[in-house]
Design a protein around this motif. Structure first.
Motif, PDB file in Angstrom:
ATOM      1  N   ILE A   1      43.481   0.301  32.620  1.00  0.00           N
ATOM      2  CA  ILE A   1      43.149  -0.251  31.751  1.00  0.00           C
ATOM      3  C   ILE A   1      41.856   0.285  31.130  1.00  0.00           C
ATOM      4  O   ILE A   1      41.634   0.206  29.815  1.00  0.00           O
ATOM      5  N   ASP A   2      40.779   0.804  32.027  1.00  0.00           N
ATOM      6  CA  ASP A   2      39.694   1.312  31.363  1.00  0.00           C
ATOM      7  C   ASP A   2      39.963   2.665  30.454  1.00  0.00           C
ATOM      8  O   ASP A   2      39.649   2.519  29.460  1.00  0.00           O
ATOM      9  N   ASP A   3      40.630   3.286  30.944  1.00  0.00           N
ATOM     10  CA  ASP A   3      41.242   4.627  30.359  1.00  0.00           C
ATOM     11  C   ASP A   3      41.787   4.161  29.148  1.00  0.00           C
ATOM     12  O   ASP A   3      41.756   4.771  28.006  1.00  0.00           O
ATOM     13  N   PHE A   4      42.737   3.263  28.935  1.00  0.00           N
ATOM     14  CA  PHE A   4      43.660   2.884  27.871  1.00  0.00           C
ATOM     15  C   PHE A   4      42.673   2.438  26.838  1.00  0.00           C
ATOM     16  O   PHE A   4      42.714   2.695  25.586  1.00  0.00           O
ATOM     17  N   ILE A   5      41.751   1.529  27.243  1.00  0.00           N
ATOM     18  CA  ILE A   5      40.793   0.956  26.251  1.00  0.00           C
ATOM     19  C   ILE A   5      40.001   2.053  25.350  1.00  0.00           C
ATOM     20  O   ILE A   5      39.776   2.179  24.254  1.00  0.00           O
ATOM     21  N   LYS A   6      39.606   3.021  26.294  1.00  0.00           N
ATOM     22  CA  LYS A   6      38.622   4.010  25.743  1.00  0.00           C
ATOM     23  C   LYS A   6      39.376   5.166  24.877  1.00  0.00           C
ATOM     24  O   LYS A   6      38.906   5.514  24.096  1.00  0.00           O
ATOM     25  N   VAL A   7      40.413   5.696  25.462  1.00  0.00           N
ATOM     26  CA  VAL A   7      41.283   6.745  24.784  1.00  0.00           C
ATOM     27  C   VAL A   7      42.329   6.355  24.029  1.00  0.00           C
ATOM     28  O   VAL A   7      42.725   7.241  23.039  1.00  0.00           O
ATOM     29  N   VAL A   8      42.929   5.378  24.275  1.00  0.00           N
ATOM     30  CA  VAL A   8      43.954   4.658  23.429  1.00  0.00           C
ATOM     31  C   VAL A   8      43.613   3.740  22.095  1.00  0.00           C
ATOM     32  O   VAL A   8      43.958   4.006  20.955  1.00  0.00           O
ATOM     33  N   LEU A   9      42.832   2.644  22.687  1.00  0.00           N
ATOM     34  CA  LEU A   9      42.261   1.975  21.532  1.00  0.00           C
ATOM     35  C   LEU A   9      41.033   2.338  20.972  1.00  0.00           C
ATOM     36  O   LEU A   9      40.519   1.923  20.091  1.00  0.00           O
ATOM     37  N   LYS A  10      40.546   3.395  21.467  1.00  0.00           N
ATOM     38  CA  LYS A  10      39.428   4.021  20.951  1.00  0.00           C
ATOM     39  C   LYS A  10      37.908   3.471  20.910  1.00  0.00           C
ATOM     40  O   LYS A  10      37.414   3.431  19.820  1.00  0.00           O
ATOM     41  N   ARG A  11      37.882   2.602  22.009  1.00  0.00           N
ATOM     42  CA  ARG A  11      36.814   1.656  22.351  1.00  0.00           C
ATOM     43  C   ARG A  11      35.893   2.426  23.371  1.00  0.00           C
ATOM     44  O   ARG A  11      36.443   2.319  24.603  1.00  0.00           O
ATOM     45  N   ASN A  12      34.764   3.081  22.940  1.00  0.00           N
ATOM     46  CA  ASN A  12      34.202   3.950  23.766  1.00  0.00           C
ATOM     47  C   ASN A  12      33.738   3.365  25.331  1.00  0.00           C
ATOM     48  O   ASN A  12      33.609   3.922  26.551  1.00  0.00           O
ATOM     49  N   LEU A  13      33.402   1.991  25.289  1.00  0.00           N
ATOM     50  CA  LEU A  13      32.842   1.465  26.329  1.00  0.00           C
ATOM     51  C   LEU A  13      33.886   1.011  27.458  1.00  0.00           C
ATOM     52  O   LEU A  13      33.491   1.070  28.573  1.00  0.00           O
TER      53      LEU A  13
END
Length: 326
Positions: free
Chosen positions: A94-106
């Motif tokens: 989930i953390d990776d998905f938010i950062k690299v797919v949804l492009k939300r760095n945090l």
């Protein structure tokens, strides 16, 4: 066919599965453009790694799942280690998905990760306290050489919070170790081998099979993750590996052995703690950069040298761990 040969077969199956899955999944990750972002404050040598596919941990998780579920060794212990591996892997995913797919760095916020981690950790701690023949005891390493301590240490009412702390700390320590090509996968390969041998010899057949599957998956992943890495495991992989190692150690009652055989994990986490505390109290940094592997990078060590040295240290620590067993 002896149980030891069957373990070797499980390592081979997991290894081959990881190789096969990698050849299909890595191109898929490239097409999704889930590239790793490099921290601006990190070593400059890492900038060339920007864009390398991440979330490759799903390759290892899939190989471990297939290998263990087809092993014929399914029992409550196996389900718990799978629960820990998949649970922590899901948090990382989930953390990776938010950062690299949804492009939300945090990515996930720290408190969100912690809530999930503590929940999984408490479940593992309660399970072990209710089912272990050792009850609320843990094995003491080198007990013959430590005065006033026996072979076992009874933690009593502190058992559940202590075990939960160990699970969370171990998982995050493995996550911190994943900073160089092949570092976390190589170190975990050696640590998993140690636990596989122990579990086989001391009568934990399902844990031995799982540890063998973990060993094979890490070995296969090195084919793609060793320098220069073609894929990174991401938090998906590092959190899953951490959850696996923590659960294996706790279910085999080797909780106090984690800082020994997993000394590299411990050193990486400790370097971050020392760095933060020192900077907050004195305004000065003890290390050139933390975690510890970055300190050696900025001291002029080549990435491959650091990784090989850390592997070697882990191998030595696992040998020491074997001598610490009763």
């Amino acid at each position: 066919m002896t149980d030891f040969i069957l373990l070797m077969i499980r390592i081979a199956i997991s290894f081959i599965l990881t190789l096969v899955l990698g050849y299909f999944i890595i191109p898929f990750l490239r097409r999704l453009k889930v590239g790793q972002s490099i921290r601006a404050e990190g070593p400059q040598s890492h900038y060339t790694k920007s864009g390398t596919p991440t979330m490759g941990g799903i390759i290892m998780i899939a190989a471990i799942l297939i290998t263990t579920l087809t092993s014929g060794k399914l029992n409550r212990h196996m389900y718990i280690v799978l629960f820990s591996t998949l649970g922590f892997g899901l948090i990382g995913f989930i953390d990776d998905f938010i950062k690299v797919v949804l492009k939300r760095n945090l990515g996930l916020r720290a408190y969100q990760k912690l809530i999930g981690q503590i929940t999984i950790a408490v479940i593992i701690a309660i399970y072990q306290s209710k089912t272990s023949a050792y009850e609320t005891n843990v094995l003491v390493p080198f007990s013959d050489y430590i005065p006033f301590l026996g072979e076992k240490l009874d933690l009593g009412f502190l058992y559940i919070p202590f075990i939960a702390f160990v699970v969370v700390a171990t998982t995050n320590s493995v996550n911190l170790t994943d900073g160089l090509d092949g570092l976390a996968s190589g170190v975990t390969l050696i640590v998993a081998s140690f636990f596989s041998l122990y579990a086989h010899h001391w009568g934990y057949p399902s844990i031995a099979v799982f540890s063998a599957a973990l060993t094979g998956a890490c070995l296969g992943f090195l084919r793609f993750n060793a320098y220069p890495a073609r894929v990174f495991m991401g938090d998906t992989g590092s959190m899953a590996l951490g959850g696996a190692i923590a659960a294996i150690a706790i279910l085999t009652n080797l909780t106090l052995f984690i800082p020994i055989v997993g000394g590299i994990y411990f050193a990486e986490a400790l370097s971050v703690i020392i760095q933060v505390v020192s900077f907050k109290l004195t305004g000065k940094r003890v290390f050139k950069m933390s975690p510890l592997h970055h300190h050696f990078e900025l001291s002029g060590w080549k990435e491959t040298k650091i990784v090989v040295v850390f592997w070697g240290v882990t191998l030595l620590l696992c040998i020491v761990g074997l001598y610490g067993l009763k």
